[in-house]
Design an enzyme around this catalytic site. Structure first.
Site, mmCIF file in Angstrom:
data_model
loop_
_atom_site.group_PDB
_atom_site.id
_atom_site.type_symbol
_atom_site.label_atom_id
_atom_site.label_comp_id
_atom_site.label_asym_id
_atom_site.label_seq_id
_atom_site.Cartn_x
_atom_site.Cartn_y
_atom_site.Cartn_z
ATOM 1 N N LYS A 1 36.449 43.557 34.783
ATOM 2 C CA LYS A 1 35.692 44.211 35.935
ATOM 3 C C LYS A 1 36.063 45.761 35.687
ATOM 4 C CE LYS A 1 35.473 41.830 40.203
ATOM 5 N NZ LYS A 1 36.194 41.286 41.455
HETATM 6 C C1 E4P Z 1 34.325 40.184 44.084
HETATM 7 O O1 E4P Z 1 34.226 40.294 43.152
HETATM 8 C C2 E4P Z 1 35.049 40.796 45.179
HETATM 9 O O2 E4P Z 1 36.829 40.353 44.875
HETATM 10 C C3 E4P Z 1 34.890 40.274 46.661
HETATM 11 O O3 E4P Z 1 33.774 39.497 46.913
HETATM 12 C C4 E4P Z 1 35.340 41.248 47.633
HETATM 13 O O4 E4P Z 1 35.242 40.792 49.057
HETATM 14 P P1 E4P Z 1 35.751 41.284 50.474
HETATM 15 O O5 E4P Z 1 34.771 42.385 50.704
HETATM 16 O O6 E4P Z 1 35.304 40.169 51.204
HETATM 17 O O7 E4P Z 1 36.887 41.652 50.117
#
Ligand code: E4P
Length: 219
Positions: A82
Site C-alpha cells: 500500500k
Molecule cells: C483499508 O484499506 C483501510 O484499512 C480501511 O478500510 C479504513 O477503514 P476506516 O476508515 O474505518 O478506518
C-alpha cells in the site's frame, strides 16, 4: 464483488476464511497496532492464511518508499504494497509496479486521484467510503464514478471499496460496481444476519422435531 476483511486480528481472519467467503485482507498501521505485534511478523502470519494481503508503507519520501516497498513485498508472495496517494507515494508506486510488485494506492477520495493511481500501474485503488461520508460527502458516489471512469477508459486497476462501516455500505459498493469490498469483521458477520432467516430456521426445526415424535409416525 470479492469480499476482504479489514483487520490484522488472526482469529478474526481464521474465522472469516473458515466461512469460505473472503479472499483477501487489508491492513493498515492502526490495525497492526491493535493486533499488538510487529508489522512483518503479523503480515507474514496473515499471508499464511489467505491470499491478497495489503500491507501499508510508513515512510514518506519516494526513495524511502521504494526501499520499504521492496522489503514489504519480499515478506510473502501474497503481499500487496500500500502506498498513499501523494506525489512521493505514486512515484514510488510506479517504480515498484514496474518491478512487478502489486501496489494498492490508498487514501483515495476522488476520481482524479484514482486516475493517478491507474497511471502508475496500481493493481488496486482504495477509495475510502466511510471516511468520505464522515466529512459530509458521498463515499459511495465516488466508488461509482471511479468504476464508471475506469470502464470508459479501459483501465484494469481493480476498485477496492474501503472504509465500509456497515452492511448498507457493502450493498452500495457492490451496486456501484466495486471489484472488491473490504470491511471490519463485525460488518462481515452482520452480512449473514436477518431475523426472517433465524425465524425460518426456528420454525423448520420445530416442525422437524414434531416428525420425530413417536405419535407422528403413521403406519
Ligand atoms: C483499508 O484499506 C483501510 O484499512 C480501511 O478500510 C479504513 O477503514 P476506516 O476508515 O474505518 O478506518
Amino acid at each position: 464483488m470479492r469480499l476482504f476483511v479489514d483487520t490484522a486480528d488472526l482469529e478474526e481472519i481464521k474465522t472469516a476464511v473458515g466461512w469460505g467467503v473472503i479472499s483477501g485482507v487489508t491492513t493498515n498501521p492502526t490495525l497492526i497496532a491493535r493486533a499488538g505485534r510487529d508489522h512483518e511478523t503479523q503480515v507474514k502470519r496473515i499471508c499464511e492464511l489467505v491470499g491478497d494481503v495489503s500491507a501499508e508503507t510508513v515512510t514518506e519520501k519516494r526513495d524511502d518508499l521504494i526501499v520499504e516497498g521492496r522489503r514489504i513485498a519480499a515478506w510473502h508472495k501474497n503481499v500487496i504494497v500500500k502506498v498513499a496517494c501523494t506525489p512521493d507515494g505514486l512515484a514510488a508506486g510506479k517504480v515498484l509496479a514496474g518491478e512487478g510488485i502489486r501496489i494498492n494506492v490508498t487514501l483515495v477520495f476522488t476520481v482524479n486521484q484514482a486516475l493517478l493511481a491507474a497511471a502508475v500501474g496500481a493493481y488496486f485503488v482504495s477509495p475510502f467510503v466511510g471516511r468520505f461520508d464522515d466529512i459530509g460527502e458521498d463515499g459511495t458516489a465516488v466508488v461509482r464514478d471511479i468504476v464508471s471512469a475506469y470502464r470508459q477508459q479501459g483501465i484494469t486497476t481493480k476498485v477496492l471499496a474501503a472504509s465500509l462501516r456497515h452492511p448498507v455500505h457493502v450493498t452500495q459498493a457492490a451496486l456501484a460496481g466495486a471489484d472488491i469490498g473490504t470491511m471490519p469483521f463485525k460488518v462481515l458477520e452482520s452480512l449473514y444476519k436477518h431475523p426472517l432467516t433465524d425465524l425460518g430456521i426456528e420454525r423448520f426445526m420445530a416442525d422437524y422435531r414434531k416428525t420425530q415424535e413417536p405419535q407422528a409416525i403413521k403406519r
